[in-house]
Design a protein around this motif. Sequence first.
Motif, PDB file in Angstrom:
ATOM      1  N   LEU A 240       0.833  -1.204   0.000  1.00 15.30           N
ATOM      2  CA  LEU A 240       0.000   0.000   0.000  1.00 15.30           C
ATOM      3  C   LEU A 240       0.867   1.254   0.000  1.00 15.30           C
ATOM      4  O   LEU A 240       0.559   2.236  -0.687  1.00 15.30           O
ATOM      5  N   SER A 241       1.971   1.218   0.742  1.00 18.77           N
ATOM      6  CA  SER A 241       2.886   2.359   0.760  1.00 18.77           C
ATOM      7  C   SER A 241       3.470   2.628  -0.617  1.00 18.77           C
ATOM      8  O   SER A 241       3.650   3.776  -1.028  1.00 18.77           O
ATOM      9  N   ALA A 242       3.757   1.555  -1.347  1.00 19.09           N
ATOM     10  CA  ALA A 242       4.321   1.719  -2.695  1.00 19.09           C
ATOM     11  C   ALA A 242       3.276   2.221  -3.688  1.00 19.09           C
ATOM     12  O   ALA A 242       3.583   3.024  -4.570  1.00 19.09           O
ATOM     13  N   LEU A 247      -2.153   7.738   1.153  1.00 19.07           N
ATOM     14  CA  LEU A 247      -3.187   6.968   1.855  1.00 19.07           C
ATOM     15  C   LEU A 247      -2.563   6.154   2.978  1.00 19.07           C
ATOM     16  O   LEU A 247      -3.076   6.131   4.103  1.00 19.07           O
ATOM     17  N   TYR A 248      -1.459   5.484   2.680  1.00 24.54           N
ATOM     18  CA  TYR A 248      -0.782   4.658   3.678  1.00 24.54           C
ATOM     19  C   TYR A 248      -0.375   5.495   4.894  1.00 24.54           C
ATOM     20  O   TYR A 248      -0.639   5.109   6.044  1.00 24.54           O
ATOM     21  N   GLU A 249       0.246   6.634   4.654  1.00 21.45           N
ATOM     22  CA  GLU A 249       0.726   7.468   5.760  1.00 21.45           C
ATOM     23  C   GLU A 249      -0.430   8.013   6.586  1.00 21.45           C
ATOM     24  O   GLU A 249      -0.354   8.080   7.811  1.00 21.45           O
ATOM     25  N   HIS A 250      -1.524   8.375   5.917  1.00 21.84           N
ATOM     26  CA  HIS A 250      -2.674   8.897   6.660  1.00 21.84           C
ATOM     27  C   HIS A 250      -3.310   7.803   7.509  1.00 21.84           C
ATOM     28  O   HIS A 250      -3.659   8.034   8.678  1.00 21.84           O
ATOM     29  N   LEU A 251      -3.445   6.622   6.949  1.00 21.72           N
ATOM     30  CA  LEU A 251      -4.029   5.513   7.700  1.00 21.72           C
ATOM     31  C   LEU A 251      -3.160   5.125   8.897  1.00 21.72           C
ATOM     32  O   LEU A 251      -3.671   4.946  10.010  1.00 21.72           O
ATOM     33  N   THR A 252      -1.878   4.963   8.666  1.00 21.62           N
ATOM     34  CA  THR A 252      -0.996   4.506   9.745  1.00 21.62           C
ATOM     35  C   THR A 252      -0.810   5.580  10.807  1.00 21.62           C
ATOM     36  O   THR A 252      -0.694   5.274  11.998  1.00 21.62           O
ATOM     37  N   THR A 253      -0.826   6.847  10.389  1.00 17.55           N
ATOM     38  CA  THR A 253      -0.710   7.928  11.367  1.00 17.55           C
ATOM     39  C   THR A 253      -1.985   8.050  12.197  1.00 17.55           C
ATOM     40  O   THR A 253      -1.935   8.217  13.414  1.00 17.55           O
ATOM     41  N   ILE A 303      -6.364  -3.941  -0.706  1.00 16.94           N
ATOM     42  CA  ILE A 303      -5.663  -2.735  -1.150  1.00 16.94           C
ATOM     43  C   ILE A 303      -6.465  -2.009  -2.227  1.00 16.94           C
ATOM     44  O   ILE A 303      -6.626  -0.778  -2.198  1.00 16.94           O
ATOM     45  N   SER A 304      -7.008  -2.769  -3.173  1.00 18.65           N
ATOM     46  CA  SER A 304      -7.815  -2.169  -4.232  1.00 18.65           C
ATOM     47  C   SER A 304      -9.033  -1.456  -3.659  1.00 18.65           C
ATOM     48  O   SER A 304      -9.376  -0.339  -4.081  1.00 18.65           O
ATOM     49  N   ILE A 305      -9.685  -2.071  -2.678  1.00 16.97           N
ATOM     50  CA  ILE A 305     -10.858  -1.465  -2.060  1.00 16.97           C
ATOM     51  C   ILE A 305     -10.488  -0.165  -1.363  1.00 16.97           C
ATOM     52  O   ILE A 305     -11.149   0.874  -1.543  1.00 16.97           O
ATOM     53  N   LEU A 306      -9.447  -0.195  -0.554  1.00 18.08           N
ATOM     54  CA  LEU A 306      -9.050   1.007   0.183  1.00 18.08           C
ATOM     55  C   LEU A 306      -8.658   2.141  -0.758  1.00 18.08           C
ATOM     56  O   LEU A 306      -8.976   3.308  -0.511  1.00 18.08           O
ATOM     57  N   MET A 307      -7.991   1.788  -1.852  1.00 16.10           N
ATOM     58  CA  MET A 307      -7.571   2.818  -2.793  1.00 16.10           C
ATOM     59  C   MET A 307      -8.757   3.468  -3.499  1.00 16.10           C
ATOM     60  O   MET A 307      -8.670   4.613  -3.945  1.00 16.10           O
ATOM     61  N   LYS A 308      -9.868   2.773  -3.604  1.00 18.85           N
ATOM     62  CA  LYS A 308     -11.057   3.368  -4.216  1.00 18.85           C
ATOM     63  C   LYS A 308     -11.601   4.514  -3.366  1.00 18.85           C
ATOM     64  O   LYS A 308     -12.306   5.389  -3.864  1.00 18.85           O
ATOM     65  N   PHE A 309     -11.306   4.474  -2.065  1.00 19.35           N
ATOM     66  CA  PHE A 309     -11.776   5.524  -1.166  1.00 19.35           C
ATOM     67  C   PHE A 309     -10.615   6.376  -0.653  1.00 19.35           C
ATOM     68  O   PHE A 309     -10.735   7.037   0.373  1.00 19.35           O
ATOM     69  N   GLN A 314      -8.334  10.273   3.119  1.00 15.40           N
ATOM     70  CA  GLN A 314      -7.283  11.251   3.441  1.00 15.40           C
ATOM     71  C   GLN A 314      -7.842  12.534   4.049  1.00 15.40           C
ATOM     72  O   GLN A 314      -7.103  13.293   4.671  1.00 15.40           O
ATOM     73  N   LYS A 315      -9.133  12.775   3.896  1.00 16.35           N
ATOM     74  CA  LYS A 315      -9.762  13.971   4.474  1.00 16.35           C
ATOM     75  C   LYS A 315     -10.427  13.687   5.813  1.00 16.35           C
ATOM     76  O   LYS A 315     -10.952  14.597   6.454  1.00 16.35           O
TER      77      LYS A 315
END
Length: 355
Positions: A240-242, A247-253, A303-309, A314-315
């Motif tokens: 996901l980070s790649a 998105l990855y940084e926002h989720l993990t933070t 990963i595909s699902i999360l990337m759709k949103f 991120q907001k």
Amino acid sequence: MLSIQKVNIASLYNRNEEYKSCNRETDREDGSKIQKFKDILHQNIIPINELLHLAWSGVPSELRSTVWRLLLKYQSPNRDANFAIIERKRSMYYEMCDIYFAKNQQYDEREKKILKQISEDVKRTIPDSAIFRNPQIQILLERILFIWNIRNPACGYVQGMNDIVSPFLVVFLSDYIDIDTTKLQFTNEKQLDHLDQRLIKQVEADSYWCLCKLLESVLDNYTNSQPGLVRFYNKFKEILSALDKKLYEHLTTSLSMELYSFIFKWSTCMLLRMFQFEVGLRLFDTLLAEEQNYFELCLFIIISILMKFSLKIQKLQYDEIMILLEKLPTREWSESDLSLCLSEAYAYQKIFSKK
């Protein structure tokens, strides 16, 4: 560290803040495709590779039970040997029922605790479905899961397995009873009461063995400390980070360790709780066609699902993300939505399989 250079796949799919449903009818029941399946299944030695390729994009409901047994190698591709092999496995299961789930069976304290847990989970299995509220189905499901627990002491029963076995029960039972898979109810509930008990036992045995076949390559997801899921989560973060670093940084933070709990919840039931039951059946078509790689594909589907949103997430702040992930809009998806997601997941999988 995995990386992809000069390939911004995320930009292809994240143009809007919220994914809009396709609302298209699937072509899974197309007559020409059904005929292709029948042509394969009518051969004396069924070409499994051809069947795998065809099943990946969906299996006609009328042929699903046979195709699933073949994909899981429970049913032999040699049509002349099918009956004898399956009957032997069914007889083995009936013997296990007599040994481990006999009337007036005496259980030790640990077994009683496990049986109670299974019974509670069975009652929570798709509770809005008339099928899974049926006492006969609940007892059948309890027996399958308890025998699995006894026969697999390294991992035992784990919550989520009740979800995984449910598609097998419905698909195999629908060979004998009319089932509305959209509403997940019997078209005529009296059909079950009048069904030959011998056929019900066959459904139960086949469901048990298919559960075993499905889980045999991913048992380390369910053993103590769950090393398989730990590897799954670490790979999820890396990919996901790649693919979508923001998105990855926002989720993990925002979520920190809570993100693992979501990945755990989704993956232990092989994503079934993320979709309506009928769409989950379509998902299983593809997962079973992946043979031993179905759990890896689950990773890329998530990963595909999360990337759709992605843009929407991120907001959002912590509480808002938790609410969204607890009730993802994927529950409203059609088979067409899932098919699009599977295509994207497959593309990601191909990219990273080369890394």
